[in-house]
Each structure stands twice: as C-alpha cells, then as structure tokens.
Design a protein around this motif. Structure first.
Motif, PDB file in Angstrom:
ATOM      1  N   THR A  88       0.816  -1.215   0.000  1.00 13.61           N
ATOM      2  CA  THR A  88       0.000   0.000   0.000  1.00 13.61           C
ATOM      3  C   THR A  88       0.852   1.268   0.000  1.00 13.61           C
ATOM      4  O   THR A  88       0.320   2.365  -0.174  1.00 13.61           O
ATOM      5  N   LEU A  89       2.163   1.118   0.190  1.00 11.11           N
ATOM      6  CA  LEU A  89       3.034   2.288   0.272  1.00 11.11           C
ATOM      7  C   LEU A  89       3.229   2.938  -1.091  1.00 11.11           C
ATOM      8  O   LEU A  89       3.512   2.265  -2.079  1.00 11.11           O
ATOM      9  N   LYS A  90       3.099   4.238  -1.129  1.00 16.18           N
ATOM     10  CA  LYS A  90       3.394   5.005  -2.328  1.00 16.18           C
ATOM     11  C   LYS A  90       4.859   5.442  -2.279  1.00 16.18           C
ATOM     12  O   LYS A  90       5.480   5.473  -1.226  1.00 16.18           O
ATOM     13  N   THR A  91       5.401   5.783  -3.436  1.00 17.12           N
ATOM     14  CA  THR A  91       6.797   6.215  -3.493  1.00 17.12           C
ATOM     15  C   THR A  91       7.028   7.415  -2.581  1.00 17.12           C
ATOM     16  O   THR A  91       6.368   8.446  -2.700  1.00 17.12           O
ATOM     17  N   ASN A  92       7.958   7.269  -1.634  1.00 15.53           N
ATOM     18  CA  ASN A  92       8.280   8.356  -0.714  1.00 15.53           C
ATOM     19  C   ASN A  92       9.701   8.176  -0.201  1.00 15.53           C
ATOM     20  O   ASN A  92      10.326   7.144  -0.421  1.00 15.53           O
ATOM     21  N   TYR A  93      10.193   9.184   0.500  1.00  8.91           N
ATOM     22  CA  TYR A  93      11.579   9.178   0.963  1.00  8.91           C
ATOM     23  C   TYR A  93      11.739   8.736   2.416  1.00  8.91           C
ATOM     24  O   TYR A  93      12.839   8.779   2.953  1.00  8.91           O
ATOM     25  N   PHE A  94      10.651   8.285   3.064  1.00 11.05           N
ATOM     26  CA  PHE A  94      10.708   8.044   4.491  1.00 11.05           C
ATOM     27  C   PHE A  94      10.387   6.613   4.910  1.00 11.05           C
ATOM     28  O   PHE A  94      11.009   6.094   5.828  1.00 11.05           O
ATOM     29  N   ILE A  95       9.402   5.984   4.277  1.00  9.22           N
ATOM     30  CA  ILE A  95       8.949   4.663   4.703  1.00  9.22           C
ATOM     31  C   ILE A  95       8.998   3.697   3.527  1.00  9.22           C
ATOM     32  O   ILE A  95       8.518   4.024   2.439  1.00  9.22           O
ATOM     33  N   GLY A  96       9.553   2.519   3.753  1.00 13.84           N
ATOM     34  CA  GLY A  96       9.593   1.515   2.706  1.00 13.84           C
ATOM     35  C   GLY A  96      11.009   1.159   2.294  1.00 13.84           C
ATOM     36  O   GLY A  96      11.987   1.518   2.964  1.00 13.84           O
ATOM     37  N   ILE A  97      11.126   0.435   1.173  1.00 17.57           N
ATOM     38  CA  ILE A  97      12.419   0.021   0.646  1.00 17.57           C
ATOM     39  C   ILE A  97      12.916   1.120  -0.273  1.00 17.57           C
ATOM     40  O   ILE A  97      12.588   1.177  -1.461  1.00 17.57           O
ATOM     41  N   ARG A  98      13.718   2.014   0.291  1.00 11.70           N
ATOM     42  CA  ARG A  98      14.144   3.208  -0.426  1.00 11.70           C
ATOM     43  C   ARG A  98      15.544   2.998  -0.993  1.00 11.70           C
ATOM     44  O   ARG A  98      16.535   3.154  -0.285  1.00 11.70           O
ATOM     45  N   THR A  99      15.600   2.623  -2.257  1.00  9.50           N
ATOM     46  CA  THR A  99      16.876   2.502  -2.959  1.00  9.50           C
ATOM     47  C   THR A  99      16.876   3.524  -4.096  1.00  9.50           C
ATOM     48  O   THR A  99      15.813   4.051  -4.458  1.00  9.50           O
ATOM     49  N   PRO A 100      18.028   3.813  -4.668  1.00 13.68           N
ATOM     50  CA  PRO A 100      18.047   4.750  -5.800  1.00 13.68           C
ATOM     51  C   PRO A 100      17.131   4.312  -6.935  1.00 13.68           C
ATOM     52  O   PRO A 100      16.599   5.148  -7.669  1.00 13.68           O
ATOM     53  N   TRP A 101      16.935   2.995  -7.054  1.00 13.48           N
ATOM     54  CA  TRP A 101      16.161   2.462  -8.182  1.00 13.48           C
ATOM     55  C   TRP A 101      14.668   2.480  -7.913  1.00 13.48           C
ATOM     56  O   TRP A 101      13.884   2.729  -8.819  1.00 13.48           O
ATOM     57  N   THR A 102      14.256   2.257  -6.659  1.00 12.88           N
ATOM     58  CA  THR A 102      12.822   2.330  -6.356  1.00 12.88           C
ATOM     59  C   THR A 102      12.348   3.778  -6.360  1.00 12.88           C
ATOM     60  O   THR A 102      11.226   4.068  -6.774  1.00 12.88           O
ATOM     61  N   LEU A 103      13.200   4.687  -5.882  1.00 16.36           N
ATOM     62  CA  LEU A 103      12.818   6.097  -5.834  1.00 16.36           C
ATOM     63  C   LEU A 103      12.781   6.728  -7.222  1.00 16.36           C
ATOM     64  O   LEU A 103      12.080   7.714  -7.446  1.00 16.36           O
ATOM     65  N   GLU A 104      13.518   6.144  -8.151  1.00 14.73           N
ATOM     66  CA  GLU A 104      13.585   6.703  -9.495  1.00 14.73           C
ATOM     67  C   GLU A 104      12.411   6.285 -10.365  1.00 14.73           C
ATOM     68  O   GLU A 104      11.992   7.023 -11.255  1.00 14.73           O
ATOM     69  N   ASN A 105      11.857   5.103 -10.075  1.00 11.82           N
ATOM     70  CA  ASN A 105      10.839   4.545 -10.962  1.00 11.82           C
ATOM     71  C   ASN A 105       9.675   3.990 -10.148  1.00 11.82           C
ATOM     72  O   ASN A 105       9.869   3.134  -9.277  1.00 11.82           O
ATOM     73  N   GLU A 106       8.476   4.456 -10.429  1.00 14.08           N
ATOM     74  CA  GLU A 106       7.299   4.044  -9.667  1.00 14.08           C
ATOM     75  C   GLU A 106       6.996   2.554  -9.824  1.00 14.08           C
ATOM     76  O   GLU A 106       6.595   1.890  -8.873  1.00 14.08           O
ATOM     77  N   ASN A 107       7.208   2.012 -11.017  1.00 14.82           N
ATOM     78  CA  ASN A 107       6.938   0.594 -11.249  1.00 14.82           C
ATOM     79  C   ASN A 107       7.913  -0.289 -10.476  1.00 14.82           C
ATOM     80  O   ASN A 107       7.527  -1.323  -9.914  1.00 14.82           O
ATOM     81  N   ILE A 108       9.188   0.138 -10.446  1.00 17.23           N
ATOM     82  CA  ILE A 108      10.180  -0.617  -9.679  1.00 17.23           C
ATOM     83  C   ILE A 108       9.832  -0.571  -8.194  1.00 17.23           C
ATOM     84  O   ILE A 108       9.959  -1.567  -7.473  1.00 17.23           O
ATOM     85  N   TRP A 109       9.400   0.594  -7.715  1.00 15.00           N
ATOM     86  CA  TRP A 109       8.943   0.712  -6.323  1.00 15.00           C
ATOM     87  C   TRP A 109       7.805  -0.271  -6.053  1.00 15.00           C
ATOM     88  O   TRP A 109       7.841  -1.008  -5.054  1.00 15.00           O
ATOM     89  N   LYS A 110       6.826  -0.295  -6.930  1.00 22.26           N
ATOM     90  CA  LYS A 110       5.654  -1.140  -6.728  1.00 22.26           C
ATOM     91  C   LYS A 110       6.024  -2.619  -6.708  1.00 22.26           C
ATOM     92  O   LYS A 110       5.602  -3.370  -5.824  1.00 22.26           O
ATOM     93  N   GLU A 111       6.816  -3.054  -7.698  1.00 19.96           N
ATOM     94  CA  GLU A 111       7.186  -4.471  -7.791  1.00 19.96           C
ATOM     95  C   GLU A 111       8.096  -4.884  -6.644  1.00 19.96           C
ATOM     96  O   GLU A 111       7.975  -5.995  -6.110  1.00 19.96           O
ATOM     97  N   THR A 112       9.009  -3.997  -6.258  1.00 25.64           N
ATOM     98  CA  THR A 112       9.915  -4.307  -5.146  1.00 25.64           C
ATOM     99  C   THR A 112       9.144  -4.470  -3.845  1.00 25.64           C
ATOM    100  O   THR A 112       9.418  -5.383  -3.058  1.00 25.64           O
ATOM    101  N   HIS A 113       8.167  -3.604  -3.607  1.00 24.51           N
ATOM    102  CA  HIS A 113       7.397  -3.690  -2.374  1.00 24.51           C
ATOM    103  C   HIS A 113       6.399  -4.838  -2.393  1.00 24.51           C
ATOM    104  O   HIS A 113       6.039  -5.354  -1.330  1.00 24.51           O
ATOM    105  N   LYS A 114       5.998  -5.249  -3.561  1.00 23.80           N
ATOM    106  CA  LYS A 114       5.135  -6.428  -3.664  1.00 23.80           C
ATOM    107  C   LYS A 114       5.909  -7.666  -3.209  1.00 23.80           C
ATOM    108  O   LYS A 114       5.413  -8.484  -2.427  1.00 23.80           O
TER     109      LYS A 114
END
Length: 213
Positions: free
Chosen positions: A134-160
């Motif tokens: 349920t986490l949206k791309t942000n700089y504070f909570i979640g798996i914050r890597t240069p690659w997840t922060l750069e791309n919304e799809n990578i953020w979504k798949e990584t957190h899934k």
C-alpha cells in the motif's frame, strides 16, 4: 492533525512515562540496562537513563509518523489515508508496549526469555509486510533505494515482493522463538533479517537493469 482523534494514541504514548513515574521510588539507584542473548545482564546504569526508553520508542515513533506526511516532498504518504494512520497506531502501540516491557524488567531486576522480544519483532515484520503493497513512493517509509525512488513501477514491484518476504520472515521468527533456545533463535533471526533486507534491494537493482537493458 485532528486532536480529538489523536488523544487515544497520545494516551498510549504516555503510558510508559506514567508507569515509570509510578515505579520510580521502587527502582534501585542502579538498574539493568542491557542484556546479552541469553537474557543475562551485561550493563547496569543509573535509573535516570530509563527516561530515554519511552522517549526513544513510543514518543519518537509517534512524532516521526505525525511529521512525515507534512514534510514528504511528493505528498505520497497522504494518499495512503486511513491505512497510514492505522500503521501509525499499530507501530506506536507496539513501541509503547516494548517500552513498558523494558521498564518492567528493569524494576524487577530480571529479564524474561529474550525470545519474547524477537517474537514481538516477528509480529512487527508481519504488520510491515502486510502494508508494503500500500506504500506510495516516498523518501521516508519503505524500501528506499536509488532504483525504487527513481521509478514508480520498480517501487511497486519491489514492495510487492518485499511485503511477501517480510510477512514470511515474521512468521519464521515467531516460529523459531517458540521452538529454539535463545542462541539458535538469535542466529535464525539475524539470517532472516539479512534476507529480508538484501533480497528486495537486489531485486530492485535487477529490475532497474532489466528496464535499462
């Protein structure tokens, strides 16, 4: 911030402070402040140091969760709505219980089975894992890597994937806490943590490489 809705949670934050004030005169001048993995005391300190326990647990977490939505530059956390506030309540309550547990043990000059602490961590990981998707791309909570922060799809798949790994990892930690002794359980805990951290990070990088390729 809706103060009326926040009052119950503020009460939970204050519980460890109130309990510490209640038992203050019953505490010896020197109290146990650190334990090894066997549950044996390996450091004593002045009882005034106990004041830091609720400050660094329930109060700190409550302040962070309250402030983050207002300083998030992308305003993505606010889009989580009720889910974010539920997560805030759960984590703050967990930290308050942890603070109460530590103060109680300091008062009684003893420490319950260390596996109980690891079991609580396992429960916390399950909760986090359940919220990862349920986490949206942000700089504070979640798996914050240069690659997840750069791309919304990578953020979504990584957190899934990360959500599943943290959920399963939490169950493994709970089961090992109920099954093995302190030393064995601690080793399993550390290995599980390493997998929970490294696998999503590596996966996010592989997704990045695949997308670039």
């Amino acid at each position: 911030m809706n103060l009326k809705k926040e009052l119950p949670l503020i009460g939970i934050v204050l519980l460890p402070f109130l309990y510490l004030a209640y038992v203050w005169n019953q505490l010896p001048a020197q109290v146990p402040l650190h334990y090894n993995i066997k549950g044996e005391v390996d450091r004593y300190g002045d009882k005034s140091e106990l004041i830091l326990i609720p400050i660094m647990t329930s109060l700190l977490i409550y302040v962070i969760f309250s402030v983050v939505p207002y300083i998030d530059p992308k305003k993505q956390i606010q889009k989580m709505g009720k889910k974010y506030h539920t997560l805030k309540r759960v984590i703050t309550t967990f930290m308050s219980i942890l603070a109460l547990f530590i103060i109680y043990n300091a008062k009684n000059q003893s420490f319950a089975n260390p596996n109980y602490i690891l079991m609580l961590c396992g429960i916390l990981f399950i909760i986090f894992g359940n919220y990862f998707k349920t986490l949206k791309t942000n700089y504070f909570i979640g798996i914050r890597t240069p690659w997840t922060l750069e791309n919304e799809n990578i953020w979504k798949e990584t957190h899934k994937l990360g959500g599943k790994i943290w959920f399963i990892g939490g169950f493994i930690i709970i089961l090992s806490s109920l099954t093995y002794n302190e030393q064995t359980n601690f080793i399993i805990f550390m290995i599980t943590i390493a997998i929970m951290v490294l696998v999503p990070v590596i996966y996010s990088y592989l997704l990045f490489r695949k997308q670039k390729g």
